[in-house]
Write a protein that holds these residues in place. Structure first.
Motif, PDB file in Angstrom:
ATOM      1  N   TYR A 129       0.854  -1.181   0.000  1.00  0.00           N
ATOM      2  CA  TYR A 129       0.000   0.000   0.000  1.00  0.00           C
ATOM      3  C   TYR A 129       0.895   1.237   0.000  1.00  0.00           C
ATOM      4  O   TYR A 129       1.759   1.371   0.866  1.00  0.00           O
ATOM      5  N   TYR A 130       0.683   2.117  -0.949  1.00  0.00           N
ATOM      6  CA  TYR A 130       1.471   3.332  -1.091  1.00  0.00           C
ATOM      7  C   TYR A 130       0.566   4.552  -0.931  1.00  0.00           C
ATOM      8  O   TYR A 130      -0.583   4.534  -1.377  1.00  0.00           O
ATOM      9  N   SER A 131       1.122   5.605  -0.353  1.00  0.00           N
ATOM     10  CA  SER A 131       0.536   6.940  -0.437  1.00  0.00           C
ATOM     11  C   SER A 131       1.529   7.759  -1.245  1.00  0.00           C
ATOM     12  O   SER A 131       2.700   7.879  -0.857  1.00  0.00           O
ATOM     13  N   LEU A 132       1.075   8.295  -2.378  1.00  0.00           N
ATOM     14  CA  LEU A 132       1.920   9.063  -3.271  1.00  0.00           C
ATOM     15  C   LEU A 132       1.448  10.507  -3.328  1.00  0.00           C
ATOM     16  O   LEU A 132       0.244  10.765  -3.324  1.00  0.00           O
ATOM     17  N   VAL A 133       2.403  11.421  -3.411  1.00  0.00           N
ATOM     18  CA  VAL A 133       2.089  12.828  -3.627  1.00  0.00           C
ATOM     19  C   VAL A 133       2.780  13.261  -4.910  1.00  0.00           C
ATOM     20  O   VAL A 133       3.850  12.768  -5.254  1.00  0.00           O
ATOM     21  N   ALA A 134       2.133  14.175  -5.610  1.00  0.00           N
ATOM     22  CA  ALA A 134       2.685  14.649  -6.879  1.00  0.00           C
ATOM     23  C   ALA A 134       3.973  15.424  -6.642  1.00  0.00           C
ATOM     24  O   ALA A 134       4.088  16.182  -5.676  1.00  0.00           O
ATOM     25  N   GLN A 135       4.932  15.181  -7.534  1.00  0.00           N
ATOM     26  CA  GLN A 135       6.167  15.971  -7.548  1.00  0.00           C
ATOM     27  C   GLN A 135       6.509  16.206  -9.011  1.00  0.00           C
ATOM     28  O   GLN A 135       6.972  15.294  -9.697  1.00  0.00           O
ATOM     29  N   GLY A 136       6.248  17.426  -9.464  1.00  0.00           N
ATOM     30  CA  GLY A 136       6.437  17.732 -10.886  1.00  0.00           C
ATOM     31  C   GLY A 136       5.506  16.867 -11.714  1.00  0.00           C
ATOM     32  O   GLY A 136       4.310  16.776 -11.432  1.00  0.00           O
ATOM     33  N   ASP A 137       6.066  16.174 -12.701  1.00  0.00           N
ATOM     34  CA  ASP A 137       5.242  15.295 -13.533  1.00  0.00           C
ATOM     35  C   ASP A 137       5.340  13.832 -13.087  1.00  0.00           C
ATOM     36  O   ASP A 137       5.025  12.923 -13.837  1.00  0.00           O
ATOM     37  N   SER A 138       5.783  13.612 -11.842  1.00  0.00           N
ATOM     38  CA  SER A 138       5.904  12.257 -11.320  1.00  0.00           C
ATOM     39  C   SER A 138       5.339  12.212  -9.897  1.00  0.00           C
ATOM     40  O   SER A 138       4.461  13.002  -9.563  1.00  0.00           O
ATOM     41  N   TRP A 139       5.856  11.302  -9.090  1.00  0.00           N
ATOM     42  CA  TRP A 139       5.336  11.078  -7.750  1.00  0.00           C
ATOM     43  C   TRP A 139       6.471  11.000  -6.743  1.00  0.00           C
ATOM     44  O   TRP A 139       7.622  10.812  -7.097  1.00  0.00           O
ATOM     45  N   LEU A 140       6.089  11.084  -5.477  1.00  0.00           N
ATOM     46  CA  LEU A 140       6.990  10.882  -4.360  1.00  0.00           C
ATOM     47  C   LEU A 140       6.250   9.982  -3.365  1.00  0.00           C
ATOM     48  O   LEU A 140       5.062  10.180  -3.116  1.00  0.00           O
ATOM     49  N   ILE A 141       6.947   8.995  -2.823  1.00  0.00           N
ATOM     50  CA  ILE A 141       6.322   8.073  -1.872  1.00  0.00           C
ATOM     51  C   ILE A 141       6.266   8.741  -0.499  1.00  0.00           C
ATOM     52  O   ILE A 141       7.301   9.062   0.083  1.00  0.00           O
ATOM     53  N   GLN A 142       5.051   8.940  -0.001  1.00  0.00           N
ATOM     54  CA  GLN A 142       4.820   9.513   1.330  1.00  0.00           C
ATOM     55  C   GLN A 142       4.823   8.410   2.385  1.00  0.00           C
ATOM     56  O   GLN A 142       5.293   8.610   3.491  1.00  0.00           O
ATOM     57  N   SER A 143       4.296   7.246   2.012  1.00  0.00           N
ATOM     58  CA  SER A 143       4.341   6.087   2.906  1.00  0.00           C
ATOM     59  C   SER A 143       4.207   4.819   2.082  1.00  0.00           C
ATOM     60  O   SER A 143       3.604   4.822   1.001  1.00  0.00           O
ATOM     61  N   LYS A 144       4.807   3.758   2.608  1.00  0.00           N
ATOM     62  CA  LYS A 144       4.700   2.440   1.980  1.00  0.00           C
ATOM     63  C   LYS A 144       4.564   1.408   3.092  1.00  0.00           C
ATOM     64  O   LYS A 144       5.389   1.347   4.004  1.00  0.00           O
ATOM     65  N   LYS A 145       3.497   0.630   2.989  1.00  0.00           N
ATOM     66  CA  LYS A 145       3.254  -0.471   3.926  1.00  0.00           C
ATOM     67  C   LYS A 145       3.230  -1.747   3.095  1.00  0.00           C
ATOM     68  O   LYS A 145       2.399  -1.896   2.200  1.00  0.00           O
ATOM     69  N   THR A 146       4.150  -2.647   3.384  1.00  0.00           N
ATOM     70  CA  THR A 146       4.285  -3.881   2.632  1.00  0.00           C
ATOM     71  C   THR A 146       3.880  -5.054   3.508  1.00  0.00           C
ATOM     72  O   THR A 146       4.415  -5.220   4.606  1.00  0.00           O
ATOM     73  N   ILE A 147       2.957  -5.848   3.021  1.00  0.00           N
ATOM     74  CA  ILE A 147       2.514  -7.050   3.723  1.00  0.00           C
ATOM     75  C   ILE A 147       3.184  -8.248   3.053  1.00  0.00           C
ATOM     76  O   ILE A 147       2.979  -8.484   1.861  1.00  0.00           O
ATOM     77  N   VAL A 148       3.988  -8.982   3.812  1.00  0.00           N
ATOM     78  CA  VAL A 148       4.618 -10.197   3.306  1.00  0.00           C
ATOM     79  C   VAL A 148       3.696 -11.359   3.651  1.00  0.00           C
ATOM     80  O   VAL A 148       3.364 -11.575   4.815  1.00  0.00           O
ATOM     81  N   LEU A 149       3.278 -12.101   2.625  1.00  0.00           N
ATOM     82  CA  LEU A 149       2.312 -13.173   2.824  1.00  0.00           C
ATOM     83  C   LEU A 149       2.939 -14.562   2.971  1.00  0.00           C
ATOM     84  O   LEU A 149       2.224 -15.528   3.256  1.00  0.00           O
TER      85      LEU A 149
END
Length: 162
Positions: A129-149
């Protein structure tokens, strides 16, 4: 959510996978905001994830990019016994959902990473799960939650293995 946003997110997350596989640590770190939270929660019991990384043991938890930068420093300098030798990896992901809420894009992916170290192949898989914020014409990761199954993790997990 527009098709252009969907494609932009796919392209951005593809860059994250590429940078990890190429061990291009500076480019990978540049994808994260300075205050980006990076969290891989552990399982409290079968089917229940921990809910607070400050109160429970996580597989990995960094409250900001400084923690990621420190981790990469240890990998680069050989100060990480768990990363010696460094695994070769292949990251694959599938974009499952993208939604926009108040200037933040929420993303869900399914992912798999195959790695080889010392002639042994391992595979990890899960959801991120990512929260992305705009940076120019791309994105920046604000948070990343990774679930290992995976039920079993037979080595120390690191940022490039998930």
């Amino acid at each position: 959510m527009t098709a252009a946003t969907w494609h932009s997110v796919v392209r951005f997350l593809g860059q994250e996978a590429k940078h990890l596989d190429d061990k291009d640590w500076d480019a990978w770190l540049a994808l994260y905001a300075l205050d980006a939270e990076y969290w891989i929660p552990s399982w409290d019991s079968d089917g229940t994830l921990i809910t607070d990384p400050t109160k429970h043991v996580s597989l990995i938890y960094y409250k900001n990019r400084g923690g990621l930068e420190d981790r990469i420093f240890r990998i680069r300098t050989g100060r990480s016994a768990s990363s010696t030798p460094l695994a070769r990896t292949s990251h694959q992901f599938q974009l499952i959902d993208v939604s926009e809420m108040g200037g933040v894009v929420q993303v869900r992916t399914n992912w798999t990473v195959d790695s080889v170290t010392d002639h042994e192949v391992r595979s990890y898989f899960g959801t991120a799960y990512y929260s992305l914020v705009a940076q120019g014409d791309s994105w920046l990761i604000q948070s990343k939650k990774t679930i290992v199954l995976n039920d079993r993790i037979d080595q120390v997990l690191d940022v490039y293995l998930v």
